[in-house]
Each structure stands twice: as C-alpha cells, then as structure tokens.
Design a protein around this motif. Sequence first.
Motif, PDB file in Angstrom:
ATOM      1  N   ASP A 395       0.827  -1.212   0.000  1.00 50.35           N
ATOM      2  CA  ASP A 395       0.000   0.000   0.000  1.00 50.35           C
ATOM      3  C   ASP A 395       0.863   1.265   0.000  1.00 50.35           C
ATOM      4  N   ILE A 396       1.969   1.232   0.738  1.00 50.93           N
ATOM      5  CA  ILE A 396       2.865   2.383   0.734  1.00 50.93           C
ATOM      6  C   ILE A 396       3.475   2.574  -0.652  1.00 50.93           C
ATOM      7  N   ALA A 397       3.821   1.466  -1.310  1.00 46.78           N
ATOM      8  CA  ALA A 397       4.364   1.554  -2.663  1.00 46.78           C
ATOM      9  C   ALA A 397       3.339   2.159  -3.619  1.00 46.78           C
ATOM     10  N   ARG A 398       2.079   1.764  -3.483  1.00 47.37           N
ATOM     11  CA  ARG A 398       1.033   2.345  -4.329  1.00 47.37           C
ATOM     12  C   ARG A 398       0.873   3.840  -4.036  1.00 47.37           C
ATOM     13  N   THR A 399       1.036   4.211  -2.768  1.00 44.27           N
ATOM     14  CA  THR A 399       0.943   5.632  -2.410  1.00 44.27           C
ATOM     15  C   THR A 399       2.035   6.435  -3.102  1.00 44.27           C
ATOM     16  N   THR A 400       3.253   5.884  -3.149  1.00 48.41           N
ATOM     17  CA  THR A 400       4.345   6.595  -3.835  1.00 48.41           C
ATOM     18  C   THR A 400       4.063   6.725  -5.324  1.00 48.41           C
ATOM     19  N   LEU A 401       3.435   5.690  -5.914  1.00 50.66           N
ATOM     20  CA  LEU A 401       3.067   5.788  -7.332  1.00 50.66           C
ATOM     21  C   LEU A 401       2.115   6.961  -7.564  1.00 50.66           C
ATOM     22  N   SER A 402       1.126   7.089  -6.716  1.00 54.19           N
ATOM     23  CA  SER A 402       0.158   8.173  -6.865  1.00 54.19           C
ATOM     24  C   SER A 402       0.801   9.532  -6.621  1.00 54.19           C
ATOM     25  N   LEU A 403       1.679   9.618  -5.613  1.00 49.18           N
ATOM     26  CA  LEU A 403       2.354  10.896  -5.341  1.00 49.18           C
ATOM     27  C   LEU A 403       3.272  11.281  -6.488  1.00 49.18           C
ATOM     28  N   ASN A 404       3.972  10.301  -7.068  1.00 49.45           N
ATOM     29  CA  ASN A 404       4.840  10.587  -8.206  1.00 49.45           C
ATOM     30  C   ASN A 404       4.032  11.082  -9.403  1.00 49.45           C
ATOM     31  N   ALA A 405       2.891  10.431  -9.650  1.00 51.50           N
ATOM     32  CA  ALA A 405       2.028  10.871 -10.747  1.00 51.50           C
ATOM     33  C   ALA A 405       1.482  12.267 -10.481  1.00 51.50           C
ATOM     34  N   LEU A 406       1.183  12.561  -9.221  1.00 51.49           N
ATOM     35  CA  LEU A 406       0.643  13.870  -8.842  1.00 51.49           C
ATOM     36  C   LEU A 406       1.663  14.970  -9.085  1.00 51.49           C
ATOM     37  N   THR A 407       2.894  14.781  -8.608  1.00 49.33           N
ATOM     38  CA  THR A 407       3.913  15.819  -8.762  1.00 49.33           C
ATOM     39  C   THR A 407       4.394  15.926 -10.200  1.00 49.33           C
TER      40      THR A 407
END
Length: 593
Positions: A395-407
């Motif tokens: 889940d933390i890895a998925r969170t980083t994916l979303s944050l990377n896409a966001l930035t």
Amino acid sequence: MFNVARSPTARYESLNGLGASFVADPLATSVYDNEVDPWSGVATPELVEPSSGVSTILGNAQIPPLYAQAWNTVDALGSGSVSINSLQRVISTANIPATSTEQIVNLVTSKSKVNKSEFYVALALVALSQQGKDVTIENVVSLAKDNQLPIPELDTSALNTIAASTVKSTFPPPRPGPVYNNEPDPWTAGSRGAWDTTRAGHATASILNSGLPPQWWKGLEQINVTLYGQQGPFFNRYMVYSVHSFSRGAAVHRRYSEFAFLWDVLVRRYPFRILPQLPPKRIGPDESFIEQRRKGLIRFLNFVVNHPVIKDDGVLAVFLSEPDFEAWKRRTPISYDEESTAKRVDRMDEMSIPSNLEEKLATTRQRIGMLIEQWTRICVITERVVKRREAAASDIARTTLSLNALTEGSGASDVWGLPTSQLAIGVRLGVENVSGHLNTLADTIEQRSRVAINNNVEALKMQRDLYVAVRDLFSRHDKYAPDNADRLRKRVETQSQKLENVKAAQANGWEAEAEKLTSSIEKDRAAIVACLARRVFIRSCLWHEFRVVYHNREHALLSLAIQTWAAQERDFNEGTLRIWNAMVDSVQNMPYE
C-alpha cells in the motif's frame, strides 16, 4: 513404486512388514486444501488472494528472454510471486512517466503481490508505453494472440543492482556446514558390515555417545530449495525443484516423487528416530500451496542433514549430490532394513539408559498434543502478522506511485496562473520528498517482511514440525516395536517338552525327529536373542532421540530463533525511525504562504 495411483488413506508398506513407515503417504491427495500452510490447524482464508484474470491473457505466446531475466531478478527464491514494490523497481528502469507506471501497476493487479504472468503482462504494457501506444490489456491480448509480445527497453545495469539487493535481503549468509565424507551407503549390498568401524574424521563405535558438540547450532548445514520450473509433457506436467547444499557442491534437480522416495527410505530405515513429515501433494495446486510446500521441503531436508545419525545416510548423500537420481536408483540395490539389523548397543550404553525411560516418554506423550496445538496457533498468527506488514509495504508503494504521478503533472505555476508561485513550488518539492522517503520505507518494510517470512516464521514452524515428528515417532513405536519374543518362548518350551518325550520314547525314526526339533529350537532361540537385542536398540534409540535431538532442538534452536527475531526487529524499527526522522527534516521548510 511412485507411478501408481494411490488413495488418500494409502500407507507405505515394507516387504517384511517391520520397517514400514507409519505416516500417511505424502503422494496422496492433501487434506490441507483450504489452508495457506499445509500444516496449519486454523483456516486463514483472508491470506489467500484470488488470482487475477490478467494471469491467463498471455496464452501460449512465446515469452521474450528479457521478460524471464527481469523476473529472475526479483524472484531469487523461485517462489512464483513478487511484491508490488519489486515490480515498481523493475518498471523504474524503463524511464517511463510516473502516471504510466501507476496505470500499469493498477491494470495488472489490485493485490499485494503479482505472479509471473501478471509480471510479464506489466512488461508488455511498459513496452507499449515506450512505443507511444495505448497502454491497455486489450492491446496485450492482441499481441499475445499473434505471438508478438513487445520487448521493453530496460536498464540492464539497474536490473543487476536490483538482483544483487534482492539476493542479499533474501538469503542469509551461509553458515559453514560440517565436513562431508563421501561414504558408501551402509545398507547397500556389499557394505553392511562396515557400520561399527571408525570412519575418517569421527568415530561411531557407540550410537549413544553421538551427542552434540558445544555450540553445535553454529555449524548447522543449510540446504536451500527453489522452484526450477515445470517439466514433462503438457498433460503430465510436474514441478521440479533445485536443491542446493552450501557444502556439497552444485545444485541438483529433484521432483516431488523423489523427495517422497527419500522420505520413505529414511522412515523405514530409522523408524525409531525423530523424522519430520513431508509437505503434502495435491492435484492442481495453486501458487500459494506450491510456495508453502517448497518451504516445507527445506525444513525437512535441513532437519535430516543435521540429525546426528541420519545425516550420514548414504541415500540422503546421493539425493543431495547425484545429478540423475532416477538413474542411480535403477542401477543401485537399496535395502529398506531398519537400522537395528546392522547396529548393536554395547553393554555400557545399555546400562546408561535410565530405568524410568518409559515414565519419561509417557510424560512427553501427554504433553505433545498441547504443544502441537499451541505452536500451530503461534505459526498461523505470526504468519498473518507478517502478511499484514507485507500488505502495508504494498500500500505504501502504491501511495508513492500516486504521489509521483501527482507531482509529475504539476507545472511551475499553480491553477491561478502565477508562474513564479513559491508556495506551489515549495509544496510540490515537499511532496516529492515525502514520496522519496515513502519509497525507501516501502523497500525497508518489504525486505524485513521477506526475511521474516522466509527465516523467522520458518524457524517457528521448525519448532512445530519437531513436535509433530515426535508424535509420529510415538505412533511408529506403538505399531512397530512389538515383537514375537514371548510367542517364541512359549513355542520353545512346547518343543523342548516334545523333544524330551521323543528321546524318552525312542520310537522308530526318533533320531530324525529329534534333530528336526533341536534345529527348530535353536532357530527360535536365535530369533529370541535378536528380538531382545532389538528391544534394547529401540530403547537406546528413544533415549538418544529425546536426550540429544529433541532436548537440544526444542530449547537451543528456540533460543536462537527468538534472539534473532528480536535483534532483527530492533534493527528494522530503528531503520524505519531514521526514515521518518529524515522525512520530518525534509518537510520542515514546506511553505504555508
């Protein structure tokens, strides 16, 4: 003997009925079909994730070599599944946009892990992204049908770095194993008389004096088993395992039936020794079952190669070193006689057996059921805790994916058209720092989970296996220890009286009848002596097993497992604390206005 159909209740039976094994045939259909761990006493269906429909879309398409290379990079154990974080690390070597990475991961799975087919689909999607095509499952299906799976451009040097870190975090440094002497099997034809001689490197004159040396746990031999892959024709596929001993040379390939053969030989030869069960077999096993069976095979082999008596068995040595085990079996005569036929207990060893041995055994027998139940519960709960941590890393890895896409989607200006907004720039940099630290955190949690599930939890399962093996030892003792000594004594008495009557009567031909009775009496008396010697040997075996094997493994290995677990958890939590402290420092200057 392993190619015939067997019922779930089938048992191995020896030719003479004395050396047969008691435990249920491991080739029979498993009774553990609904369990994550084949030995678990409590069903844990929440740990079994449903398979993804993505797994079937590749069909019979030829897999490019780069796909297999990338998979082997992150699946060092050959377990058949890897984490989301491992998939993300491989995709990161392709230098595609963060939004595409997130899209690909979400397309192939919603679980905490991906299997090999899902991983391959992800690589196909990566290639489509690099080629500027639509990143869709439909495109992969179409290409797979035409046997034209696209090949992504991956940074091979980065893949090598990932492979090195995966192996380092998966496999503990090998411990030096004991010196291995390549000796003949004492049960094979022509070498039966060599058992009680002094062999190179160590003496074996007394089976009772084979106690464990100081700090014996530091010299335990380690055997590793990985999945080599499926072999055989399409309608008769079977799994092949790669068995590697750190002290016995190159890895050898074995199928499950060969493990079952080894187990059958050992349990017949050593019916009164502590021997762990083999993990079961079933038709149509899923990836989770195969992985649990692989770990069970590791525990079985590591137990027998570190048993003070069984470790010297000739068939075991050949199993771990012979490239073609089936060919060796065809050309080598193998005896299944139990060890009491070739070993004897001297008078000093016999006198050292406590007179109250039966009382000690009865006390252990009363406790063994409770111990199995409690340790089964401990193993199930502990594995569940580790699985939850593993899911948290995903889940933390998925969170980083979303944050990377966001930035990645944020420009230099905010939505209000302020091209030099320091607020927008500062917040975006802060979010990028959070993403980087969360990615490190996901890596740390995943590596700790991998070590915990492959080492710490397995150490607890070895403790449970020990008690199950002791229970089976009691069962085999009840079944195979009884002998015919009492019946033979009565027959000797009857025949002796008959012999006296024949000599007294001296009827015609009485000499021949007397000679026949005398021969029968001598034969029965020799059988009585053998039975009594076997009784002594069995008591000596049990005393050795509980005094040396059971007592030491029950306590020393548990102490080692707990100490190792505590130290690793401490280091892990200190590491995660450093990550959070670094994150706090990196976001301190995020602007408010």
